[in-house]
Design an enzyme around this catalytic site. Sequence first.
Site, PDB file in Angstrom:
ATOM      1  N   HIS A 251      28.269  41.387  15.709  1.00 43.04           N
ATOM      2  CA  HIS A 251      26.806  41.240  15.617  1.00 43.04           C
ATOM      3  C   HIS A 251      26.200  42.626  15.451  1.00 43.04           C
ATOM      4  O   HIS A 251      25.907  43.307  16.439  1.00 43.04           O
ATOM      5  CB  HIS A 251      26.277  40.531  16.872  1.00 43.04           C
ATOM      6  CG  HIS A 251      24.817  40.186  16.827  1.00 43.04           C
ATOM      7  ND1 HIS A 251      24.278  39.119  17.533  1.00 43.04           N
ATOM      8  CD2 HIS A 251      23.780  40.739  16.159  1.00 43.04           C
ATOM      9  CE1 HIS A 251      22.980  39.052  17.309  1.00 43.04           C
ATOM     10  NE2 HIS A 251      22.650  40.036  16.479  1.00 43.04           N
TER      11      HIS A 251
ATOM     12  N   HIS B 122      23.491  44.583  12.714  1.00 39.42           N
ATOM     13  CA  HIS B 122      22.638  44.629  11.523  1.00 39.42           C
ATOM     14  C   HIS B 122      22.753  46.036  10.962  1.00 39.42           C
ATOM     15  O   HIS B 122      22.361  46.998  11.643  1.00 39.42           O
ATOM     16  CB  HIS B 122      21.188  44.318  11.886  1.00 39.42           C
ATOM     17  CG  HIS B 122      21.013  42.983  12.528  1.00 39.42           C
ATOM     18  ND1 HIS B 122      20.647  41.859  11.836  1.00 39.42           N
ATOM     19  CD2 HIS B 122      21.183  42.590  13.820  1.00 39.42           C
ATOM     20  CE1 HIS B 122      20.576  40.828  12.664  1.00 39.42           C
ATOM     21  NE2 HIS B 122      20.904  41.242  13.884  1.00 39.42           N
TER      22      HIS B 122
ATOM     23  N   HIS C 115      21.297  33.385  14.421  1.00 43.44           N
ATOM     24  CA  HIS C 115      20.675  33.807  15.677  1.00 43.44           C
ATOM     25  C   HIS C 115      19.996  32.577  16.278  1.00 43.44           C
ATOM     26  O   HIS C 115      19.219  31.896  15.591  1.00 43.44           O
ATOM     27  CB  HIS C 115      19.601  34.859  15.432  1.00 43.44           C
ATOM     28  CG  HIS C 115      20.115  36.229  15.106  1.00 43.44           C
ATOM     29  ND1 HIS C 115      21.025  36.492  14.120  1.00 43.44           N
ATOM     30  CD2 HIS C 115      19.815  37.444  15.674  1.00 43.44           C
ATOM     31  CE1 HIS C 115      21.271  37.799  14.087  1.00 43.44           C
ATOM     32  NE2 HIS C 115      20.553  38.401  15.010  1.00 43.44           N
TER      33      HIS C 115
ATOM     34  N   GLU D  21      17.832  33.543  21.413  1.00 48.12           N
ATOM     35  CA  GLU D  21      17.506  34.916  21.835  1.00 48.12           C
ATOM     36  C   GLU D  21      16.150  34.850  22.536  1.00 48.12           C
ATOM     37  O   GLU D  21      16.045  35.076  23.740  1.00 48.12           O
ATOM     38  CB  GLU D  21      17.468  35.856  20.615  1.00 48.12           C
ATOM     39  CG  GLU D  21      17.152  37.313  20.962  1.00 48.12           C
ATOM     40  CD  GLU D  21      17.023  38.208  19.715  1.00 48.12           C
ATOM     41  OE1 GLU D  21      16.860  37.690  18.594  1.00 48.12           O
ATOM     42  OE2 GLU D  21      17.067  39.449  19.885  1.00 48.12           O
TER      43      GLU D  21
ATOM     44  N   ASP E 284      24.064  44.971  18.018  1.00 47.12           N
ATOM     45  CA  ASP E 284      22.872  44.432  17.342  1.00 47.12           C
ATOM     46  C   ASP E 284      22.232  45.478  16.420  1.00 47.12           C
ATOM     47  O   ASP E 284      22.533  45.514  15.230  1.00 47.12           O
ATOM     48  CB  ASP E 284      21.871  43.901  18.380  1.00 47.12           C
ATOM     49  CG  ASP E 284      20.973  42.795  17.836  1.00 47.12           C
ATOM     50  OD1 ASP E 284      21.110  42.430  16.646  1.00 47.12           O
ATOM     51  OD2 ASP E 284      20.128  42.276  18.593  1.00 47.12           O
ATOM     52  N   ASP E 285      21.351  46.310  16.948  1.00 49.29           N
ATOM     53  CA  ASP E 285      20.665  47.358  16.164  1.00 49.29           C
ATOM     54  C   ASP E 285      20.751  48.665  16.957  1.00 49.29           C
ATOM     55  O   ASP E 285      19.780  49.095  17.575  1.00 49.29           O
ATOM     56  CB  ASP E 285      19.195  46.965  15.958  1.00 49.29           C
ATOM     57  CG  ASP E 285      19.055  45.640  15.238  1.00 49.29           C
ATOM     58  OD1 ASP E 285      19.204  45.623  14.007  1.00 49.29           O
ATOM     59  OD2 ASP E 285      18.834  44.611  15.905  1.00 49.29           O
TER      60      ASP E 285
HETATM   61  N1  HPA Z   1      17.021  39.235  16.291  1.00 51.41           N
HETATM   62  C1  HPA Z   1      16.481  38.713  15.199  1.00 51.41           C
HETATM   63  N2  HPA Z   1      16.450  39.360  14.045  1.00 51.41           N
HETATM   64  C2  HPA Z   1      16.988  40.568  13.973  1.00 51.41           C
HETATM   65  C3  HPA Z   1      17.556  41.153  15.072  1.00 51.41           C
HETATM   66  C4  HPA Z   1      17.583  40.445  16.296  1.00 51.41           C
HETATM   67  O1  HPA Z   1      18.080  40.892  17.338  1.00 51.41           O
HETATM   68  N3  HPA Z   1      17.981  42.372  14.667  1.00 51.41           N
HETATM   69  C5  HPA Z   1      17.688  42.495  13.358  1.00 51.41           C
HETATM   70  N4  HPA Z   1      17.067  41.396  12.934  1.00 51.41           N
HETATM   71 ZN    ZN Z   2      20.757  40.396  15.731  1.00 47.80          ZN
END
Ligand code: HPA
Ligand code: ZN
Length: 340
Positions: free
Chosen positions: A22, A24, A202, A205, A283-284
């Site tokens: 996971h 991006h 996703h 969340e 994630d990011d």
């Molecule tokens: N959630 C939803 N969209 C996203 C995320 C995330 O954590 N990171 C990049 N796009």
């Molecule tokens: Zn994500």
Amino acid sequence: MIDTLAPTLSDFISRLPKAELHLHIEGSLEPEQMFDFARRNRVVLPFRTVEEVRAAYAFTRLQDFLDIYYQGAQVLRTEEDFRDLALAYFRRLAADGGVHAEIFFDPQTHTGRGIPFAVVADGLLAGMAAARDQFGITSRLILCFLRHLDEDAAFATLAAAEPYLDRITGVGLDSSEVGNPPAKFARVFRAARDRGLRLVAHAGEEGPPEYVWQALDLLGVDRLDHGNRALEDAALTGRLGAEGMTLTVCPLSNLKLCVVPSLEAHPLRRMLDLGVRATVNADDPAYFGGYLLDNYLRAATALDLSRAQLIQLARNSITGSFLDADAQATHLVRLDAMPR
Ligand code: HPA
Ligand code: ZN
């Protein structure tokens, strides 16, 4: 004396063969890189210094982050930018002991401002090939549809990807979750499956357990991204465990986006205790303050995870990947040989 010879927690985690499922790639854009790319592409940024950028990374919910993340991505313009971005990420992953990554990209963020799909895809694929050569890291590419856009836009993106479908492993669903349920994309996910693509999304969340049910029943996902809120529903949690569904959990992301009040309150350990196949991911990382190893380390410390649990997390990342059985087995043999 023996204790001083035992590997530190960081060394131990770093040596675990593990995959990141996971990530991006646009979320690995570090502020320093943002300035480099802006300079070489003559893009004017609303920030003067790296410190100013970092100071802007204070989020209370997903949308706060998304607004700044889409703005940052505007510095990415050429094939070389996408290649450099990907290769810089893989360099970090290699340093963290990662052996494989399945990276998300958001083509609509780029095609929407006139960057051709091919520029993005060719650049990322070049970075992936270089990572294999330089670091021995394998990788897969997952195309994410932006869920705040409509179904037609997702279908147009799938059509643009057509020449690349032999090099794209799957599709995913990201961006603003609440108000954009998986049901909105059931038909395009069906079309993707018909083309032989793997499916992830996703869900859970910020969105309710109902969105997780939809990801399973209406999209037929092979893997679930985040999934935290599934734990509010005992029947759903039971199903995830019984089906052996892999969840790609992102501790530092959840903390930064206020999905959890603290890492100590994070559901990761509960997931493991309930028999859910959780994994740890960044994630990011450029926006949330840590790459793969930091996510393992911070979660392990806050939740007092045992070494057996850390091995389990790494194991889940291999078995939950889209690697073939032989490649998985190679990594699992190494994992099984780890001292506990
Ligand atoms: N959630 C939803 N969209 C996203 C995320 C995330 O954590 N990171 C990049 N796009
Ligand atoms: Zn994500």
